[in-house]
Scaffold this motif. Structure first.
Motif, PDB file in Angstrom:
ATOM      1  N   VAL A  19       0.841  -1.207   0.000  1.00  0.00           N
ATOM      2  CA  VAL A  19       0.000   0.000   0.000  1.00  0.00           C
ATOM      3  C   VAL A  19       0.873   1.252   0.000  1.00  0.00           C
ATOM      4  CG1 VAL A  19      -1.632   1.366   1.356  1.00  0.00           C
ATOM      5  CG2 VAL A  19      -1.992  -1.088   1.096  1.00  0.00           C
ATOM      6  N   VAL A  20       1.907   1.264   0.841  1.00  0.00           N
ATOM      7  CA  VAL A  20       2.802   2.429   0.921  1.00  0.00           C
ATOM      8  C   VAL A  20       3.550   2.614  -0.395  1.00  0.00           C
ATOM      9  CG1 VAL A  20       4.849   3.394   2.049  1.00  0.00           C
ATOM     10  CG2 VAL A  20       3.062   2.293   3.422  1.00  0.00           C
ATOM     11  N   ASP A  21       4.118   1.534  -0.935  1.00  0.00           N
ATOM     12  CA  ASP A  21       4.945   1.632  -2.132  1.00  0.00           C
ATOM     13  C   ASP A  21       4.147   2.037  -3.358  1.00  0.00           C
ATOM     14  OD1 ASP A  21       7.149   0.979  -0.676  1.00  0.00           O
ATOM     15  OD2 ASP A  21       7.312  -1.083  -1.392  1.00  0.00           O
ATOM     16  N   HIS A  22       2.863   1.656  -3.390  1.00  0.00           N
ATOM     17  CA  HIS A  22       2.063   1.915  -4.596  1.00  0.00           C
ATOM     18  C   HIS A  22       1.005   2.994  -4.376  1.00  0.00           C
ATOM     19  CE1 HIS A  22       3.830  -1.334  -6.986  1.00  0.00           C
ATOM     20  NE2 HIS A  22       3.978  -1.935  -5.823  1.00  0.00           N
ATOM     21  N   PRO A 103      12.248   3.167 -11.785  1.00  0.00           N
ATOM     22  CA  PRO A 103      10.989   3.920 -11.843  1.00  0.00           C
ATOM     23  C   PRO A 103       9.928   3.100 -12.568  1.00  0.00           C
ATOM     24  CG  PRO A 103      12.844   5.243 -12.617  1.00  0.00           C
ATOM     25  CD  PRO A 103      13.321   3.835 -12.527  1.00  0.00           C
ATOM     26  N   GLU A 104       8.678   3.433 -12.282  1.00  0.00           N
ATOM     27  CA  GLU A 104       7.563   2.672 -12.864  1.00  0.00           C
ATOM     28  C   GLU A 104       7.576   2.712 -14.388  1.00  0.00           C
ATOM     29  OE1 GLU A 104       2.668   2.736 -12.847  1.00  0.00           O
ATOM     30  OE2 GLU A 104       3.785   3.950 -11.421  1.00  0.00           O
ATOM     31  N   ASP A 105       7.936   3.864 -14.981  1.00  0.00           N
ATOM     32  CA  ASP A 105       7.863   3.966 -16.433  1.00  0.00           C
ATOM     33  C   ASP A 105       8.981   3.203 -17.133  1.00  0.00           C
ATOM     34  OD1 ASP A 105       9.327   6.084 -15.155  1.00  0.00           O
ATOM     35  OD2 ASP A 105       9.615   7.024 -17.093  1.00  0.00           O
ATOM     36  N   PHE A 106       9.893   2.598 -16.385  1.00  0.00           N
ATOM     37  CA  PHE A 106      10.927   1.762 -16.994  1.00  0.00           C
ATOM     38  C   PHE A 106      10.574   0.278 -16.936  1.00  0.00           C
ATOM     39  CE2 PHE A 106      13.447   5.509 -16.889  1.00  0.00           C
ATOM     40  CZ  PHE A 106      14.476   5.319 -17.799  1.00  0.00           C
ATOM     41  N   VAL A 107       9.589  -0.093 -16.124  1.00  0.00           N
ATOM     42  CA  VAL A 107       9.318  -1.505 -15.872  1.00  0.00           C
ATOM     43  C   VAL A 107       8.887  -2.236 -17.138  1.00  0.00           C
ATOM     44  CG1 VAL A 107       7.864  -3.120 -14.593  1.00  0.00           C
ATOM     45  CG2 VAL A 107       8.786  -1.103 -13.459  1.00  0.00           C
ATOM     46  N   ALA A 108       8.044  -1.603 -17.940  1.00  0.00           N
ATOM     47  CA  ALA A 108       7.501  -2.290 -19.112  1.00  0.00           C
ATOM     48  C   ALA A 108       8.296  -2.016 -20.385  1.00  0.00           C
ATOM     49  CB  ALA A 108       6.046  -1.873 -19.322  1.00  0.00           C
ATOM     50  N   LEU A 133       8.310   5.490  -7.040  1.00  0.00           N
ATOM     51  CA  LEU A 133       8.748   6.869  -7.259  1.00  0.00           C
ATOM     52  C   LEU A 133      10.255   6.974  -7.023  1.00  0.00           C
ATOM     53  CD1 LEU A 133       5.944   8.932  -5.480  1.00  0.00           C
ATOM     54  CD2 LEU A 133       6.238   8.585  -7.935  1.00  0.00           C
ATOM     55  N   CYS A 134      10.896   7.845  -7.770  1.00  0.00           N
ATOM     56  CA  CYS A 134      12.355   7.990  -7.641  1.00  0.00           C
ATOM     57  C   CYS A 134      12.751   8.433  -6.237  1.00  0.00           C
ATOM     58  CB  CYS A 134      12.876   8.978  -8.678  1.00  0.00           C
ATOM     59  SG  CYS A 134      12.767   8.358 -10.373  1.00  0.00           S
ATOM     60  N   SER A 135      11.943   9.273  -5.602  1.00  0.00           N
ATOM     61  CA  SER A 135      12.262   9.710  -4.240  1.00  0.00           C
ATOM     62  C   SER A 135      12.260   8.532  -3.276  1.00  0.00           C
ATOM     63  CB  SER A 135      11.264  10.773  -3.777  1.00  0.00           C
ATOM     64  OG  SER A 135       9.929  10.281  -3.842  1.00  0.00           O
ATOM     65  N   SER A 136      11.319   7.603  -3.448  1.00  0.00           N
ATOM     66  CA  SER A 136      11.255   6.417  -2.584  1.00  0.00           C
ATOM     67  C   SER A 136      12.429   5.484  -2.849  1.00  0.00           C
ATOM     68  CB  SER A 136       9.933   5.676  -2.804  1.00  0.00           C
ATOM     69  OG  SER A 136       8.834   6.481  -2.464  1.00  0.00           O
ATOM     70  N   LEU A 219       2.380   6.464 -12.399  1.00  0.00           N
ATOM     71  CA  LEU A 219       2.521   7.020 -13.748  1.00  0.00           C
ATOM     72  C   LEU A 219       1.269   6.772 -14.571  1.00  0.00           C
ATOM     73  CD1 LEU A 219       4.224   8.236 -16.085  1.00  0.00           C
ATOM     74  CD2 LEU A 219       4.961   5.898 -16.579  1.00  0.00           C
ATOM     75  N   ASN A 220       0.721   5.563 -14.503  1.00  0.00           N
ATOM     76  CA  ASN A 220      -0.500   5.251 -15.252  1.00  0.00           C
ATOM     77  C   ASN A 220      -1.642   6.161 -14.836  1.00  0.00           C
ATOM     78  OD1 ASN A 220       0.690   3.210 -16.730  1.00  0.00           O
ATOM     79  ND2 ASN A 220       0.115   1.605 -15.282  1.00  0.00           N
TER      80      ASN A 220
END
Length: 303
Positions: A19-22, A103-108, A133-136, A219-220
């Motif tokens: 929950v925290v991470d997403h 980062p999320e936008d690199f995963v796919a 997130l990059c900060s996390s 990002l989505n």
């Protein structure tokens, strides 16, 4: 040792971390292949066990409380220890573990293929991949929870083993544009998220009023909100979709060129961390080469 003290349930801790991470219950439920109500029940059970409220449930985002922050790093450690125990009992022939944050936008993107190729060439290495997130990711790296991170940052803000310029684009909805509205609605990442302050400064420099219309850590979520007409945003060019309209200087919006993609690991990183870092560095170099305007295969977004 007090025998009557409660034992934390790892399943509840996993739900809490997710929950925290997403950034929310819905995203966590999707990640864990569960339902939002089930995740909510697990968090309530964990809060009852901890004797503290662990999450601030705002209208648009979920953030850990002070007690939640205190629990978070310990929860990650317990889950990591659980994985180590399972590996030992299963007799897993793992020579090393590499903990990577992206980062999320690199995963796919091509990153996934690079990671799969690395795993096939190094079957004795266990990859643990975290997106967010990059900060996390940077915070987790500084805490020693990640060995290698691929992040977006302001240019030269941290030393890196490799760096590439990051191309950004101002985007509006293709079907329901918002730039003409007063005040201009902005779709942003949470406070301390990338690009948020750049957006505000740019709009104020235009002499326009603004308001935060939508905040999301996904990002989505940002992409969908802009496409639906909730506001304008600033995202990497690779994140632009056909549902977006790209804005530019002719709309009064300046180019934002002070960001870069950076790859970081510690000077003491082992050989496997360095090998994965090199594979990712090669990927970034290749993508930069392909995205150059004089390259015959380059496209408008550098993909």
């Amino acid at each position: 040792m007090k025998s009557n003290r409660p034992l934390f349930d790892l399943d509840l801790l996993k739900a809490f971390i997710t929950v925290v991470d997403h950034g929310g219950f819905t995203a966590a439920a999707t990640r864990l292949h569960s339902t939002q109500s089930t995740i909510s029940q697990k968090i309530r059970r964990l809060e009852d066990m901890a004797g503290h409220r662990l999450l601030d449930r705002g209208n648009r985002e979920v953030l850990p409380t002070e007690a939640g922050e205190a629990l978070l790093s310990h929860a990650r450690h317990l889950l990591a220890l659980n994985e180590q125990i399972l590996d030992v009992l299963a007799g897993a022939a793992v020579a090393a573990t590499v903990r990577l944050g992206v980062p999320e936008d690199f995963v796919a993107r091509r990153t996934t293929q690079v990671l799969a190729d690395f795993s096939r060439h190094h079957p004795q290495v266990k990859l643990e991949i975290t997106s967010g997130l990059c900060s996390s990711l940077t915070t987790s790296f500084d805490r020693g929870e990640l060995d290698l991170i691929l992040i977006k940052q302001r240019r030269h803000s941290r030393s890196a083993i490799t760096r590439q310029a990051e191309s950004l684009a101002w985007i509006d909805s293709a079907q329901h544009p918002c730039l003409h509205l007063d005040p201009i609605p902005l779709v942003t990442f949470p406070p301390r998220g990338l690009y948020r302050e750049d957006m505000i400064r740019a709009v104020e420099a235009m002499g326009r009023a603004w308001r935060i219309a939508y905040t999301c850590s996904s990002l989505n979520g940002i992409q969908s909100a802009v496409a639906a007409g909730l506001g304008i945003s600033l995202l990497p060019q690779r994140s632009v979709t056909p549902d977006h309209s790209v804005l530019g200087t002719h709309h009064g919006l300046p180019p934002v060129e002070q960001y870069e993609i950076a790859l970081l690991h510690r000077p003491t990183a082992n050989a496997m961390v360095q090998a994965l870092a090199q594979a990712l560095a090669d990927m970034l170099a290749e993508e930069t080469r392909i995205s150059r305007p004089d390259h015959p295969g380059s496209g408008p977004h550098g993909d």
